[in-house]
Design a protein around this motif. Structure first.
Motif, PDB file in Angstrom:
ATOM      1  N   HIS A 149       0.806  -1.217   0.000  1.00  0.00           N
ATOM      2  CA  HIS A 149       0.000   0.000   0.000  1.00  0.00           C
ATOM      3  C   HIS A 149       0.841   1.270   0.000  1.00  0.00           C
ATOM      4  N   SER A 150       2.140   1.147  -0.189  1.00  0.00           N
ATOM      5  CA  SER A 150       3.020   2.314  -0.212  1.00  0.00           C
ATOM      6  C   SER A 150       2.628   3.310  -1.303  1.00  0.00           C
ATOM      7  N   SER A 151       2.373   2.825  -2.511  1.00  0.00           N
ATOM      8  CA  SER A 151       1.998   3.702  -3.612  1.00  0.00           C
ATOM      9  C   SER A 151       0.694   4.440  -3.310  1.00  0.00           C
ATOM     10  N   LEU A 152      -0.291   3.739  -2.780  1.00  0.00           N
ATOM     11  CA  LEU A 152      -1.572   4.357  -2.429  1.00  0.00           C
ATOM     12  C   LEU A 152      -1.381   5.439  -1.370  1.00  0.00           C
ATOM     13  N   LEU A 153      -0.570   5.187  -0.405  1.00  0.00           N
ATOM     14  CA  LEU A 153      -0.311   6.166   0.652  1.00  0.00           C
ATOM     15  C   LEU A 153       0.300   7.441   0.075  1.00  0.00           C
TER      16      LEU A 153
END
Length: 148
Positions: A72-76
């Motif tokens: 979920h790094s990209s979404l964050l």
């Protein structure tokens, strides 16, 4: 936003004021999130991309996502950098943003350590959550953030 003030210190006395369009709060580049939970650190100096779609449609509490944080790094990062303009800050790590693209366009969101949530201080059968309702509540110092 530009018609109401485009930056003003008027509003609740312990708030930092409404930012001019395109500005970032002083703390934006230096805050250290306790619940950032991404292998890539937050880059407050990165250029924000308001023309890209805002990625969320409902509250997200990533502090409770106990899976691989790389997933979920990209979404964050997109939640903080895409599809919105910054309105102001309650304190370092807590920011108000107006979504300008996607299904949440026109709604105000609160970004803070561990979660992002749309502003709504009214029952679901009443209008609220848009910029006009938020700025009226902010100006007179009322809203759900006042109870915390």
């Amino acid at each position: 936003m530009t018609e109401i003030a485009n930056g003003t210190d008027d509003g609740p006395p312990d708030e930092c004021g409404l930012l001019p369009l395109g500005e970032k709060p002083d703390s934006w580049a230096v805050w250290e999130a306790d619940c950032w939970m991404s292998p890539e650190p937050f880059d407050g100096a990165a250029v924000r991309v308001p023309g890209q779609p805002f990625p969320l449609e409902e509250e997200w509490q990533w502090e409770y996502d106990y899976y691989d944080h790389t997933r979920h790094s990209s979404l964050l990062h997109r939640t903080y950098q895409h599809g919105s303009v910054l309105l102001g800050s309650d304190r370092p790590g807590e920011y108000w943003t107006l979504v300008v693209t996607g299904p949440q366009r026109g709604r105000v969101w609160w970004l803070r350590d561990g979660c992002a949530a749309p502003y709504a201080d009214r029952p679901s059968d009443q209008p609220g959550g848009d910029f006009l309702h938020w700025v009226r509540d902010w100006h007179v110092g009322q809203g759900w953030w006042r109870t915390e």
